[in-house]
Write an enzyme that holds these catalytic residues in place. Structure first.
Site, PDB file in Angstrom:
ATOM      1  N   CYS C  52       0.818  -1.213   0.000  1.00  0.00           N
ATOM      2  CA  CYS C  52       0.000   0.000   0.000  1.00  0.00           C
ATOM      3  C   CYS C  52       0.853   1.265   0.000  1.00  0.00           C
ATOM      4  O   CYS C  52       0.317   2.375  -0.081  1.00  0.00           O
ATOM      5  CB  CYS C  52      -0.926  -0.005   1.201  1.00  0.00           C
ATOM      6  SG  CYS C  52      -1.706  -1.606   1.428  1.00  0.00           S
ATOM      7  N   CYS C 175     -12.418  -0.163   8.842  1.00  0.00           N
ATOM      8  CA  CYS C 175     -11.620  -0.589   7.686  1.00  0.00           C
ATOM      9  C   CYS C 175     -11.847   0.326   6.491  1.00  0.00           C
ATOM     10  O   CYS C 175     -12.967   0.751   6.232  1.00  0.00           O
ATOM     11  CB  CYS C 175     -12.010  -2.012   7.266  1.00  0.00           C
ATOM     12  SG  CYS C 175     -11.960  -3.209   8.612  1.00  0.00           S
ATOM     13  N   SER C 176     -10.782   0.550   5.733  1.00  0.00           N
ATOM     14  CA  SER C 176     -10.929   1.281   4.479  1.00  0.00           C
ATOM     15  C   SER C 176     -11.541   0.342   3.434  1.00  0.00           C
ATOM     16  O   SER C 176     -11.438  -0.865   3.543  1.00  0.00           O
ATOM     17  CB  SER C 176      -9.571   1.819   4.023  1.00  0.00           C
ATOM     18  OG  SER C 176      -8.635   0.779   3.975  1.00  0.00           O
ATOM     19  N   ILE C 178     -12.666  -1.178  -0.547  1.00  0.00           N
ATOM     20  CA  ILE C 178     -12.044  -1.623  -1.803  1.00  0.00           C
ATOM     21  C   ILE C 178     -12.398  -0.581  -2.867  1.00  0.00           C
ATOM     22  O   ILE C 178     -13.568  -0.245  -3.040  1.00  0.00           O
ATOM     23  CB  ILE C 178     -12.575  -3.014  -2.184  1.00  0.00           C
ATOM     24  CG1 ILE C 178     -12.083  -4.047  -1.162  1.00  0.00           C
ATOM     25  CG2 ILE C 178     -12.158  -3.394  -3.601  1.00  0.00           C
ATOM     26  CD1 ILE C 178     -12.751  -5.402  -1.285  1.00  0.00           C
ATOM     27  N   LYS C 297     -10.137   5.922   4.607  1.00  0.00           N
ATOM     28  CA  LYS C 297     -11.410   5.421   5.102  1.00  0.00           C
ATOM     29  C   LYS C 297     -12.593   5.881   4.256  1.00  0.00           C
ATOM     30  O   LYS C 297     -13.487   5.090   3.946  1.00  0.00           O
ATOM     31  CB  LYS C 297     -11.593   5.908   6.564  1.00  0.00           C
ATOM     32  CG  LYS C 297     -12.893   5.500   7.213  1.00  0.00           C
ATOM     33  CD  LYS C 297     -12.910   4.008   7.457  1.00  0.00           C
ATOM     34  CE  LYS C 297     -14.302   3.457   7.624  1.00  0.00           C
ATOM     35  NZ  LYS C 297     -14.969   3.226   6.339  1.00  0.00           N
ATOM     36  N   HIS C 301      -9.397   3.727  -0.894  1.00  0.00           N
ATOM     37  CA  HIS C 301      -8.026   3.230  -0.785  1.00  0.00           C
ATOM     38  C   HIS C 301      -7.675   2.342  -1.988  1.00  0.00           C
ATOM     39  O   HIS C 301      -7.558   1.125  -1.863  1.00  0.00           O
ATOM     40  CB  HIS C 301      -7.851   2.483   0.548  1.00  0.00           C
ATOM     41  CG  HIS C 301      -6.476   1.956   0.798  1.00  0.00           C
ATOM     42  ND1 HIS C 301      -5.338   2.495   0.224  1.00  0.00           N
ATOM     43  CD2 HIS C 301      -6.040   0.915   1.565  1.00  0.00           C
ATOM     44  CE1 HIS C 301      -4.281   1.813   0.638  1.00  0.00           C
ATOM     45  NE2 HIS C 301      -4.677   0.846   1.429  1.00  0.00           N
TER      46      HIS C 301
END
Ligand SMILES: [Zn+2]
Ligand SMILES: [Zn+2]
Lengths: 130, 354, 354, 130
Positions: C52, C175-176, C178, C297, C301
């Site tokens: 990332c 969680c970020s 998809i 977030k 991402h």
């Protein structure tokens, strides 16, 4: 990225309608097959999609004997580069009748056969056989 | 590192060329694994990928890191672990370096792309199966004296031109093998290299060029514009011409690739690459030795490692530590590392250090 | 490029951060596709991968290329196309950034690794679910004013702490998402930037650090040594301290990651990251705004794009073109881009250009 | 690379023999679990393999609810980091009896169950339950 997606989608949609398309630059009228998001001659991104005459000559080819898993059931198959009008070129599988060997400059036409899930697949076939 | 009298603590950065630890080893983000397993602490480690030219990029970007003034000591590594996967999957993985939308969907393979170029080259220049085979025969012969080579057995032209057809007209012996391997170099600014007593070689010049993903999008099918551009820029940076170079390690992933490389780099006239090889001009005892290491064909082709390994071989020749395959009186060597069907080329010119 | 008054021909090199076009798009060697599709001829294009943090590397190595004197104009790009794959396969692909031998074989996931750190952080500093959720609430609120964000909808702490459990104690809203996306910047030497009339910002400093692949191999589980090392080196290069910085874009792949980042970079005392967020200190109207763009977030991402996108946001803020989310009177911004479970960190400090 | 392969193989072989091994540095006697090809304390690559006492305390854990395709059949499962003697640590799945919740510093022991193709798999279990 939007533009890349657009031209690739236009190409794939056209294949499913049994046509081959290229991009035409609004600035300099240059045609590219397959279609491109930015004109290679003048750099403009003012691009339209245009149907091209999918007939050309065989520039070079190979016969694939060792294939990737996706094409194992077809070996051996002829893969060639076909030159259309205006030096535009496309790769593709060349289907020739039993006993006919590929030759340089052989005239080929894009034909379309049914692929997976109802999609069309382009195949290059000899013009003579029609 | 022992040879270079370097310890873990003196490495400022690592550049690692790897094609796809993702697909071959189920390991993304593999670069930090290098300082991790070497026991280094927090040393930045960067992966570079340009298909089979990944290793060349690891060298080149290591040099750039030093030239920028940011780093003093760089470890450039290339590595690939390919034999975990069955051959059909390796074939598929390598084909993924071609254009996915227009080429891979048509069933192209890596040998297939070079086969189409071999046929075009044969049509235009008469480069036949025997000439192509002579590349493989020479490189196998060279590798006999390379203790690190994958194959150290001579082959004959007859055996090569009768071997299994892979992608007509390329046969098994026209293709480099599937290999595991790694190679590494330590890079330092030239004025600091004097602090080390071991062998050292000067990197005179380098360049990188890109081209279209698809073969069909390039006007020329008998050579690589990328090789021409990268070689020209490398010669310009070095203020040298092809005549000044004593030997080369070029990217013979397929026999035809070596033939086109020695033409496109300017060592031989366009179209003569096949016949000069058949005539022995690029053999160890010829006037311009090419792939004296055995090349990708016989030394092996662990994708990410190859570009680094070419520089390591050139280093060995120029520092006179190449053992049985040492060339006499060489002072300038050149490498050419190719990615995909030529979409990336990286060239380096190295000069004897004394 | 229009904004930067740059044409295709003036780009000397491209650096592209992408996690895995191999796995996500069945396309290796994707970097040459960029000049290809942009209609550039033979422009070198290099892919960098550090999970990332790939995008951060594309910026940093573009700067190094310019600092070396080799290039004058660099296009640094980050991109990822993730939504081709079903979610379970994306989860698997992202888990491949963890150590394959010891972690992946144990069934680790990317949220799982950060969940174990969240639990350790909660034990040591009392950072609870509400504090973590306050990161998500703030970043969602920030994204409402970001027309390029994936989610532009406010959420509540209540909704966040009752959302689907992913890896205990981390829930869906920790969680970020998809995301597909891309971001790009043009880099030139500062003395040449004056030739362009558009907005411009100075890159003051940058650094990269690596750490072990496996979380269990690190002495500390409540923060990242890599963030500390990279931030320290960046401050040293800039001759600045955390007090000099006006705002930051940090890598909130998970809520706990933002909390640890603002501690490890030195903006807040270790252990206070959660409570200061809950208290609004890092909100747009707080004294030190963090992820004013919406962060990973809520902005989204798209792995390889993220590090570049952080620099783009910082660029916009420092050149006063951030529209509704413009911060008042800012002159120094910092980015922190994280790869894997912190095995790579890249930081940049940018300064207003006028 | 040879060395990396050697230590990883030693670890995997040991698991199949229901043991956990680390590396021991011949220069400074530092022990690393899992085994490492280069000593992290002194940098030496003179490394031997040694069996360690696979008992330790639970440092931290998660309960995985959304799993990769390889572990879908196990959800939810506890994944933890266990600290052995000398601050050596290992990741792994923690198997607790029905109704027992993981706790910080819970004492766990490595046990081995049959995995795929006859290979063993390490599982951390509570010492108390034996
Ligand atoms: Zn045009
Ligand atoms: Zn030791």
């Amino acid at each position: 990225m939007r533009e890349i997606t657009r031209v690739v989608k236009a190409y794939e949609d056209a294949i499913n309608q049994n046509r081959v398309v290229g991009s035409i630059c609004e600035e300099c009228q240059n045609i590219s097959v397959p279609p491109r998001p930015v004109c290679r001659v003048c750099g403009s991104d003012k691009i339209d999609i245009t149907t091209v005459d999918a007939i050309g000559k065989l520039l070079t080819w190979t016969v694939i004997h060792i294939a990737p898993p996706t094409h194992l059931d077809r070996v051996p198959y002829i893969l060639g580069i076909v030159e259309l009008e205006n030096e535009q070129r496309l790769s593709g599988i060349v289907d020739l009748p039993e006993g006919v060997e590929p030759e340089f400059d052989m005239i080929l036409r894009a034909e379309f056969e049914e692929g997976q899930e109802g999609a069309s697949r382009l195949r290059w076939r000899r013009v003579r056989e029609q | 590192m022992e040879m270079a009298e370097i310890t873990n603590n003196s490495i400022d950065a690592i550049y690692a060329g790897m094609l796809s630890p993702d697909v071959f080893e189920h390991q993304m983000h593999a670069a930090p694994g290098i300082p991790d397993y070497l026991g280094m602490k927090n040393t930045p480690s960067t992966r570079l990928e340009a298909a089979c030219a990944s290793g060349g990029l690891a060298i080149m970007h290591g040099i750039i890191g030093i030239a920028s003034g940011l780093y003093d000591t760089v470890l450039s590594v290339g590595a690939e672990k390919m034999t975990n996967l069955p051959t059909a999957h390796v074939t598929e993985a390598l084909a993924m370096c071609a254009d996915d939308i227009y080429e891979v969907s048509s069933g192209i393979t890596f040998p297939g792309a070079f086969a189409m170029m071999a046929r075009a080259h044969e049509r235009e220049f008469g480069t036949n199966a025997e000439m192509r085979a002579s590349v493989a025969v020479k490189n196998h012969k060279h590798a006999v004296d390379n203790e690190l080579a994958q194959f150290r057995k001579e082959i004959t032209i007859d055996k090569a031109i009768n071997s299994l057809m892979i992608a007509d007209p390329l046969r098994l012996y026209d293709c480099s093998p599937i290999t595991d391997g790694a190679a590494a170099v330590i890079l330092v600014p030239w004025d600091k290299a004097k602090n080390y007593s071991g062998p050292k070689v000067k990197i005179r010049a380098f360049a990188q060029a890109s081209d279209t993903m698809s073969l069909h999008d390039r006007p020329e099918l008998t050579g690589f514009m990328t090789t021409k551009v990268a070689a020209r820029k490398t010669f310009e940076m070095a203020k040298l011409t092809p005549k000044d170079i004593d030997f080369a390690e070029v990217h013979d992933c397929f026999t035809i690739a070596e033939i086109m490389a020695i033409e496109d780099m300017g060592f031989f006239e366009k179209g003569k690459g096949g016949s000069v090889t058949l005539d022995g001009e690029t053999a160890r005892d010829g006037h311009f030795p090419v792939n004296n290491s055995g090349g990708l064909k016989a030394k092996g082709h662990p994708i990410g490692a190859t570009g680094v390994s070419q520089v390591v071989e050139t280093f060995k020749q120029l520092s006179g530590i190449a053992g049985k395959r040492q060339l006499d009186d060489v002072s300038l060597g050149m490498t050419q590392n190719l990615g995909g069907s030529g979409s990336t080329i990286v060239c380096h010119i190295l000069e004897r250090g004394d």
